[in-house]
Write a protein that holds these residues in place. Structure first.
Motif, PDB file in Angstrom:
ATOM      1  N   ASP A  64     -42.936  53.520  38.272  1.00  0.00           N
ATOM      2  CA  ASP A  64     -41.776  52.948  37.585  1.00  0.00           C
ATOM      3  C   ASP A  64     -42.184  52.316  36.261  1.00  0.00           C
ATOM      4  N   SER A  68     -40.914  53.279  32.357  1.00  0.00           N
ATOM      5  CA  SER A  68     -40.006  52.296  31.754  1.00  0.00           C
ATOM      6  C   SER A  68     -39.881  52.533  30.258  1.00  0.00           C
ATOM      7  N   VAL A  69     -38.640  52.513  29.744  1.00  0.00           N
ATOM      8  CA  VAL A  69     -38.420  52.822  28.332  1.00  0.00           C
ATOM      9  C   VAL A  69     -38.881  51.665  27.444  1.00  0.00           C
ATOM     10  N   PRO A  71     -38.279  49.136  24.352  1.00  0.00           N
ATOM     11  CA  PRO A  71     -37.030  48.496  23.910  1.00  0.00           C
ATOM     12  C   PRO A  71     -36.490  49.116  22.624  1.00  0.00           C
ATOM     13  N   ALA A  89     -33.035  53.694  24.656  1.00  0.00           N
ATOM     14  CA  ALA A  89     -33.265  52.546  25.537  1.00  0.00           C
ATOM     15  C   ALA A  89     -31.975  51.833  25.919  1.00  0.00           C
ATOM     16  N   GLU A  90     -30.899  52.065  25.174  1.00  0.00           N
ATOM     17  CA  GLU A  90     -29.610  51.471  25.496  1.00  0.00           C
ATOM     18  C   GLU A  90     -28.799  52.366  26.431  1.00  0.00           C
ATOM     19  N   THR A  92     -30.556  54.494  28.949  1.00  0.00           N
ATOM     20  CA  THR A  92     -31.277  54.612  30.219  1.00  0.00           C
ATOM     21  C   THR A  92     -32.442  53.640  30.244  1.00  0.00           C
ATOM     22  N   ASP A  93     -32.897  53.279  31.432  1.00  0.00           N
ATOM     23  CA  ASP A  93     -34.048  52.380  31.548  1.00  0.00           C
ATOM     24  C   ASP A  93     -35.314  53.106  31.975  1.00  0.00           C
ATOM     25  N   ARG A  94     -35.228  54.432  32.175  1.00  0.00           N
ATOM     26  CA  ARG A  94     -36.389  55.187  32.635  1.00  0.00           C
ATOM     27  C   ARG A  94     -36.523  56.504  31.880  1.00  0.00           C
ATOM     28  N   TYR A  95     -37.758  56.813  31.478  1.00  0.00           N
ATOM     29  CA  TYR A  95     -38.070  58.150  31.005  1.00  0.00           C
ATOM     30  C   TYR A  95     -38.356  59.019  32.229  1.00  0.00           C
ATOM     31  N   ARG A 101     -44.029  57.145  27.279  1.00  0.00           N
ATOM     32  CA  ARG A 101     -44.431  55.866  26.671  1.00  0.00           C
ATOM     33  C   ARG A 101     -45.749  56.019  25.923  1.00  0.00           C
ATOM     34  N   LYS A 284     -23.950  58.956  30.231  1.00  0.00           N
ATOM     35  CA  LYS A 284     -25.114  59.105  29.370  1.00  0.00           C
ATOM     36  C   LYS A 284     -24.918  60.277  28.415  1.00  0.00           C
TER      37      LYS A 284
END
Length: 321
Positions: A64, A68-69, A71, A89-90, A92-95, A101, A284
């Motif tokens: 996780d 994580s994206v 910011p 990042a606005e 979704t919270d996950r790639y 990353r 999305k």
């Protein structure tokens, strides 16, 4: 992601084994995962070796974290700021990909080339002949019936500056994406085509068009391969995220399709919107299609025919794309 090692709850899991498990599930090389694994006792309050149950819990947390994206480059308060580009990042919270990353951090460390204002210092005026006019026709045409609610926002925003993305094909010789496409045209070898694109992004992760073509290839394979759609999502997200590094904060400019350097970004947005729509993530998809229309109001890709069904929650179908 590749298959992981399955362990029982009573298996003793050492540092080396956990690193191998994490590498297989993330798709990252083991030498890139030394610190996250070494830091497990401090971060999780555990001691080596781990039980199988502890290892599974740690792996879930580590994966996780890798996904994580980063910011969004948006200040908390944007005085006088109206409509703007909505960063990934606005949305979704996950790639989907665990290496996204690292790709972005690698580019950021090497130095980001920003998008720049058009050389002629021109602006996009939605009410001019360049735009659609104050009241574009809502009648069906050869592409179907377009949706125009987005156009009112563009029209009300008034004139906006044109921007140009950095050269996506920097370097000597023909662009890597062209070489990969030429290889496929000569050989019809899909595996070699994908390998050429992957080699290109390993050498230079700024190759937005290569990431986008990898996404398109996976999207096409999703008809017969259930795992390919998640693969497409990962590639398209990476393409968009890489391109976003070049955008100014709270970006509200226009990236005209007529400027060739902007097209890879638009292709990546189009593919990402279609993939999220196909996955049933219509909110999305709507955000991504909204970005496409905001940054390219000329809509050379026909997004105005897609955003209406997405807003209504209509399920994706093959004809939609």
């Amino acid at each position: 992601m590749s298959e992981g090692i399955v362990v029982s709850t009573t298996t003793a899991v050492s540092r080396a084994v956990l690193r191998t498990m994490l590498a297989r599930r993330s798709g990252l090389a083991e030498d890139l995962l030394w610190f996250p694994v070494q830091d497990v006792p401090r971060r999780f309050g555990l001691s080596w070796p781990l039980t199988g149950e502890q290892a599974e819990g740690v792996l879930s947390e580590l994966l996780d974290g890798l996904r994580s994206v980063l910011p969004a480059p948006v200040e908390d308060e944007q005085e006088g700021q109206g409509r703007r580009y909505v960063y990934l990042a606005e949305v979704t919270d996950r790639y989907e990909r665990c290496d996204t990353r690292r790709v972005l951090e690698r580019i950021y460390t090497a130095g980001v080339t920003p998008a720049r204002l058009d050389d002629l210092d021109e602006e996009y005026d939605p009410r001019s002949e360049r735009g659609w006019g104050a009241r574009p026709s809502a009648a069906p045409d050869i592409g179907g019936k377009p949706t125009w609610g987005w156009w009112r926002v563009v029209r009300e925003a008034g004139p906006r500056p044109f921007y140009r993305m950095p050269d996506p094909y920097a370097g000597e010789g023909s662009p890597p994406v062209d070489r990969a496409l030429s290889l496929y045209e000569r050989t019809r070898d899909e595996a070699a085509y994908r390998a050429a694109l992957l080699e290109a992004v390993r050498e230079d992760p700024r190759q937005v068009d290569c990431w986008a073509h990898l996404g398109s290839d996976a999207f096409a394979r999703a008809e017969t391969d259930d795992s390919a759609l998640a693969e497409a999502l990962g590639y398209y997200q990476t393409a968009v995220a890489v391109a976003e590094l070049s955008l100014p904060e709270a970006f509200s400019g226009v990236l005209a399709w007529s400027e060739l350097d902007n097209r890879p970004f638009h292709r990546a947005q189009h593919g990402l919107g279609l993939t999220w729509w196909r996955l049933g993530e219509t909110k999305k998809a709507e955000a991504v299609f909204g970005n496409s229309l905001w940054t390219n109001p000329d809509d050379n890709q026909g997004i105005r025919y897609l955003i209406g069904p997405v807003q209504k929650g209509v399920a994706w179908h093959p004809q939609a794309g």
